[in-house]
Enzyme design. Structure first.
Site, PDB file in Angstrom:
ATOM      1  N   LYS A 182       0.838  -1.193   0.000  1.00  0.00           N
ATOM      2  CA  LYS A 182       0.000   0.000   0.000  1.00  0.00           C
ATOM      3  C   LYS A 182       0.876   1.247   0.000  1.00  0.00           C
ATOM      4  O   LYS A 182       1.491   1.601   0.996  1.00  0.00           O
ATOM      5  CB  LYS A 182      -0.914   0.043   1.237  1.00  0.00           C
ATOM      6  CG  LYS A 182      -1.997   1.095   1.063  1.00  0.00           C
ATOM      7  CD  LYS A 182      -2.482   1.722   2.344  1.00  0.00           C
ATOM      8  CE  LYS A 182      -1.668   2.875   2.839  1.00  0.00           C
ATOM      9  NZ  LYS A 182      -1.633   4.078   1.995  1.00  0.00           N
ATOM     10  N   GLY A 237       7.002   4.680   8.410  1.00  0.00           N
ATOM     11  CA  GLY A 237       6.141   5.851   8.564  1.00  0.00           C
ATOM     12  C   GLY A 237       6.460   6.589   9.849  1.00  0.00           C
ATOM     13  O   GLY A 237       7.507   6.360  10.466  1.00  0.00           O
ATOM     14  N   GLY A 242       3.032   4.262  13.544  1.00  0.00           N
ATOM     15  CA  GLY A 242       3.625   3.022  14.058  1.00  0.00           C
ATOM     16  C   GLY A 242       2.858   2.512  15.260  1.00  0.00           C
ATOM     17  O   GLY A 242       2.571   1.317  15.373  1.00  0.00           O
ATOM     18  N   GLU A 259       9.650   0.842  10.855  1.00  0.00           N
ATOM     19  CA  GLU A 259      10.774   1.761  10.619  1.00  0.00           C
ATOM     20  C   GLU A 259      10.193   3.161  10.715  1.00  0.00           C
ATOM     21  O   GLU A 259       9.453   3.590   9.827  1.00  0.00           O
ATOM     22  CB  GLU A 259      11.381   1.519   9.228  1.00  0.00           C
ATOM     23  CG  GLU A 259      12.083   0.185   9.091  1.00  0.00           C
ATOM     24  CD  GLU A 259      13.416   0.117   9.832  1.00  0.00           C
ATOM     25  OE1 GLU A 259      13.906   1.163  10.313  1.00  0.00           O
ATOM     26  OE2 GLU A 259      13.952  -0.992   9.941  1.00  0.00           O
ATOM     27  N   CYS A 293      13.914   9.983   7.291  1.00  0.00           N
ATOM     28  CA  CYS A 293      13.931   9.476   8.662  1.00  0.00           C
ATOM     29  C   CYS A 293      15.334   9.608   9.252  1.00  0.00           C
ATOM     30  O   CYS A 293      15.504   9.890  10.413  1.00  0.00           O
ATOM     31  CB  CYS A 293      13.514   8.022   8.669  1.00  0.00           C
ATOM     32  SG  CYS A 293      14.470   7.036   7.523  1.00  0.00           S
ATOM     33  N   GLU A 393      10.989  15.678  15.162  1.00  0.00           N
ATOM     34  CA  GLU A 393      11.294  15.489  13.744  1.00  0.00           C
ATOM     35  C   GLU A 393      10.473  16.496  12.941  1.00  0.00           C
ATOM     36  O   GLU A 393       9.241  16.484  12.984  1.00  0.00           O
ATOM     37  CB  GLU A 393      10.898  14.057  13.350  1.00  0.00           C
ATOM     38  CG  GLU A 393      11.279  13.694  11.944  1.00  0.00           C
ATOM     39  CD  GLU A 393      10.860  12.265  11.579  1.00  0.00           C
ATOM     40  OE1 GLU A 393       9.715  11.886  11.880  1.00  0.00           O
ATOM     41  OE2 GLU A 393      11.675  11.546  10.992  1.00  0.00           O
TER      42      GLU A 393
END
Ligand code: NAD
Length: 489
Positions: A182, A237, A242, A259, A293, A393
């Site tokens: 997806k 993501g 997560g 991840e 990331c 982030e």
């Protein structure tokens, strides 16, 4: 495979049970080019019924054994063909990626070639997934088998849309699993185009082994995560996604590989090569417009070389022309979406209200590029460790700079983070480099280079950066189940 390059709108389809199809209710989602805001395609918005069809097709494909029981060397040969098709189509796929994500063509091309390389690497491992014989007491023979996990759902983010999909497909296929992929709603086009190319090349992949379903993460991603016939979920993501996926997967105790985000630090000592470090620090935060990331979004620098390094970074930024990803000479493309850019700018301004000195950048780009999601490369110095620019982030081209005076202080600052993905250390002192490699709380550490990874090395996050391992032989563990067999002789 001819795709738009000239604003011809495409109505793309999903690949379910070996057929290219629309969603069962015909609903579609718009896909735009973030460098100018133009509509470039539509993709089906799958329903829960489509998810069910997809999962049942994947389950049948797994159960009919044509893939999982195939001679594993033959699986490897098919994967080699997939790698070859990916290399052959790389330029075409990179154009699509650049147009859909905003990144530069050059970056997209190297990512897609990296994806092909990942297939090459795992194709060589498909016939090396081995169990063991185990000495046990008495007149017995005991051994273990490693068998394929089953139906795996791969939920992919928008920042490296094709490369991160290929990163998890390769070990899954090598192990004999089936795949439901997806893509992120903003960036589904490269994965669909890749699947079209694989199908057209007739590489020998049995029907239903690989499927692509498009639509909302909150609806179909959630349904895949909670489906009892999905045997493993791989998500790349954000941390909130997560947590949502893990909670949903826990309903059936389905294993997950997550991840997630990062807040990487480059830690630069007085004995480092400052000019080289300046280039790498820029690369680590302005590549892909900072939407990574493993971005080096924090710079921790020794007070003796702070001013020199910041000046070198500002000089280096002049060598980062900004513009549409397909334009010649551009090094930083647009962000993925205007909505995302607005979030980055909002967090930046909130961080600046908490302190810090804006040295360069800080704005959306206007003028000729106004209709796109462009943003200036940004550097903020004097960022304290409690500032959100240090802790959160931003996922944009924003570098937070903090000074340190001792090694102990640098280590404590680097580890003062909820994340633990990649950290970089810049020093020529061998003992110091090894101390940091040992004591940094992150799944990856890089000395005198940033960022770097290879298909054969683990890509893995500690703390809130994730659970599990991508790439390297270790990635195969997730896609296999261990069975212990005991025989009384
Ligand atoms: P995101 O979490 O918004 O979406 C990722 C994927 O999850 C998308 O396909 C989305 O549709 C889907 N999704 C959203 N909500 C869901 C739900 N409730 N259930 C199931 N699926 C759902 O992430 P993004 O904005 O696309 O990507 C950026 C994030 O990804 C950043 O945090 C970044 O650090 C992280 N990332 C991590 C790595 C890594 O390897 N560690 C690599 C790239 C990106």
């Amino acid at each position: 495979m001819e795709w738009r390059m000239g604003n011809i709108m495409q109505a793309k389809k999903m690949w379910i049970a070996g057929e290219w199809c629309d969603s069962e209710d015909g609903a579609t989602a718009d896909v735009i080019d973030p460098s100018n805001g133009e509509l470039i395609a539509t993709t089906p918005k799958a329903t829960l019924g489509d998810v069910e069809r997809c999962v049942q097709a994947s389950k049948s494909a797994f159960n009919d054994s044509s893939w999982r029981k195939m001679d594993p060397a033959q699986r490897g040969r098919i994967m080699q063909k997939i790698a070859a098709v990916t290399y052959a189509e790389a330029k075409n796929l990179a154009k699509i990626e650049s147009q859909n994500n905003g990144k530069t063509f050059r970056e997209a091309l190297s990512e897609i070639r990296y994806g092909a390389w990942t297939f090459e690497y795992f194709s060589g491992l498909s016939d090396k997934i081995e169990g063991s014989t185990i000495p046990v007491p008495g007149d017995r023979f005991n051994y273990s088998l490693r068998q394929p996990l089953g139906v795996t759902a791969h939920i992919v983010p928008w920042n490296f849309p094709l490369q991160l999909a290929l990163r998890s497909f390769a070990p899954a296929l090598a192990a004999g699993c089936t795949i439901i992929a997806k893509p992120a709603s903003w960036t589904p086009l490269s994965l669909i185009a890749w699947a079209e190319a694989i199908e057209a090349a007739d590489v020998g992949l049995p029907s239903g082994i690989l499927q692509v379903i498009t639509g909302s993460g909150g609806l179909i991603g959630d349904a895949l995560a909670g489906h009892k016939d999905v045997d493993g979920i791989v998500l790349t993501g954000g941390v909130p996604t997560g947590k949502a996926v893990m909670a949903k997967a826990s309903e059936n105790l389905t294993p997950v590989t997550l991840e997630l985000g990062g807040k990487g630090a480059n830690i630069v000592f007085q004995d480092a090569n400052i000019r080289y470090a300046a280039k790498a620090v820029c690369f680590g935060i302005f590549m892909n417009a900072g939407q990574m990331c493993w971005a080096g979004s924090r710079l921790l620098v020794h007070e003796d070389v702070h001013d020199e390094l910041v000046e070198a970074i500002v000089t280096e930024i002049a060598k980062w022309p900004i513009g549409p990803g397909m334009s010649e000479g551009v090094r930083m493309g647009s962000l993925v979406h205007q909505t995302h850019r607005a979030e980055v700018l909002e967090k930046l301004n909130l961080g600046l209200s908490q302190g810090g000195k804006l040295v360069i950048g800080g704005n959306a780009i206007s003028g000729d590029l106004e209709s796109g999601a462009f943003m200036e490369p940004t550097v903020v110095t004097d960022v304290s460790t409690d500032n959100l620019l240090f802790q959160e982030e931003l996922f944009g081209p924003v570098l937070a700079v903090t000074k340190f005076s001792t090694e102990e202080e640098a280590m404590a600052m680097a580890n003062d983070s909820d994340f633990g993905l990649l950290n970089g250390v810049w020093t020529t002192d061998l003992s110091r480099a090894h101390r940091f490699a040992r004591d940094l709380e992150s799944g990856m550490v890089s000395i005198n280079e940033y960022p770097v990874t290879f298909p054969q090395t683990a890509f893995t996050g500690w703390k809130q950066s994730g659970i599990g391992v991508e790439q390297s032989k270790d990635a195969l563990n997730f896609y296999t189940k261990v069975k212990s067999v005991n025989i009384k002789l």
